[in-house]
Design an enzyme around this catalytic site. Structure first.
Site, PDB file in Angstrom:
ATOM      1  N   TYR A 156      16.141  66.379  33.683  1.00 51.73           N
ATOM      2  CA  TYR A 156      17.329  65.368  33.694  1.00 51.73           C
ATOM      3  C   TYR A 156      17.014  64.018  33.314  1.00 51.73           C
ATOM      4  O   TYR A 156      17.718  63.094  32.893  1.00 51.73           O
ATOM      5  CB  TYR A 156      17.986  65.758  34.910  1.00 51.73           C
ATOM      6  CG  TYR A 156      19.437  65.228  34.863  1.00 51.73           C
ATOM      7  CD1 TYR A 156      20.359  66.373  34.087  1.00 51.73           C
ATOM      8  CD2 TYR A 156      20.276  64.246  35.162  1.00 51.73           C
ATOM      9  CE1 TYR A 156      21.718  66.171  34.033  1.00 51.73           C
ATOM     10  CE2 TYR A 156      21.608  64.080  35.235  1.00 51.73           C
ATOM     11  CZ  TYR A 156      22.301  65.186  34.530  1.00 51.73           C
ATOM     12  OH  TYR A 156      23.527  64.693  34.553  1.00 51.73           O
ATOM     13  N   LYS A 163      22.685  58.114  36.421  1.00 46.75           N
ATOM     14  CA  LYS A 163      23.918  58.589  37.241  1.00 46.75           C
ATOM     15  C   LYS A 163      23.468  57.772  38.802  1.00 46.75           C
ATOM     16  O   LYS A 163      24.536  57.466  39.452  1.00 46.75           O
ATOM     17  CB  LYS A 163      23.703  60.032  37.809  1.00 46.75           C
ATOM     18  CG  LYS A 163      23.880  60.773  36.607  1.00 46.75           C
ATOM     19  CD  LYS A 163      25.533  60.530  35.919  1.00 46.75           C
ATOM     20  CE  LYS A 163      25.993  61.670  35.061  1.00 46.75           C
ATOM     21  NZ  LYS A 163      27.360  61.132  34.494  1.00 46.75           N
TER      22      LYS A 163
END
Length: 259
Positions: A156, A163
């Site tokens: 990720y 995020k």
């Protein structure tokens, strides 16, 4: 029986690209509750598809690239001219170059890191600033995040950092918009088979593993994200702001799985 009537509400949904987009799932629920809708999309290549999706929901469409201030200015000028005000904003926008998610985070290039943070995190600040003069008391903003902001999810990479910045922005925006009666929250959704998710290296393994470990022993659906989005935008969640709310079949509560 409780009936949610949002027929006097106006909502802008940013980041819908296709029918499987999580932003579209929230838009469908808002439409069912009676809200008037507008979609924004990045560029000309998405225009036809977004207009097709907007039609059954009777939604307006606007073009706006969140990396271009002049296009954001035009978007909110168009909203003001058309509606004069805004109740809800759904920020469903994120991007990182694939090469930044295929290798090691340590090897992330400066330009890829900056682009991911600009599109995925700063864009919420940019749109909130422009939405502020239009938002009425009782207004609400919702964005989309993911568990990798808190714990390491291999591959990720830079998107996880974006995020984390997005979630911090939610808290600061909630603090600053709160006195006006405007709430800001984030939905942390489990893996869903969207087009964007399938571009994440190793997504299929991630998807299967969550279903094995999550307390509900399954993955979530787009509709469940839509339901949570509707709740967080509506007066039903009137006392909730600055929160990251999970809809992931309980996966995030697990520390170890021994079965």
């Amino acid at each position: 029986m409780l009936t949610l009537d949002l027929s006097d509400k106006k909502a802008l949904i940013m980041g819908v690209t296709n029918q499987r987009s999580l932003g579209y799932a929230i838009a469908e629920k808002l439409h069912q509750a009676g809200a008037a809708l507008a979609f924004s999309y990045q560029g000309e290549r998405l225009k036809e598809e977004v207009e097709r999706l907007a039609a059954p929901l009777k939604a307006l469409t606007f073009q706006a690239d969140v990396t271009r201030d002049e296009e954001l200015d035009q978007l909110f000028a168009g909203i003001k001219e058309t509606w004069g005000e805004l109740d809800y904003l759904v920020h469903a926008i994120a991007f990182a170059p694939r090469e930044a998610m295929e290798g090691r985070y340590l090897d992330t290039r400066r330009q890829d890191w900056l682009l991911a943070l600009e599109v995925s995190a700063y864009s919420l600040v940019a749109v909130a600033k422009r939405a502020e003069p239009l938002l009425k008391e009782g207004g609400s903003l919702v964005t989309l995040t993911y568990y990798a902001s808190e714990k390491v999810v291999p591959r990720y990479n830079v998107m996880a950092i974006a995020k984390a910045a997005l979630e911090a922005s939610v808290r600061y925006l909630a603090h600053e918009l709160g006195p006006k009666g405007v709430r800001v929250n984030a939905i942390s959704a489990g893996p869903v088979r969207t087009v964007a998710a399938r571009s994440i290296p190793g997504f299929t393994k991630m998807y299967d593993r969550v279903a094995q470990v999550a307390p509900l022993r399954r993955n979530i659906t787009q509709e469940e994200v839509g339901n949570l989005g509707l709740f967080l935008l509506s007066p039903l969640s009137g006392g909730i702001t600055g929160e990251v709310v999970y809809v992931d079949a309980g996966y995030h509560i697990m520390g170890m799985e021994l079965e």
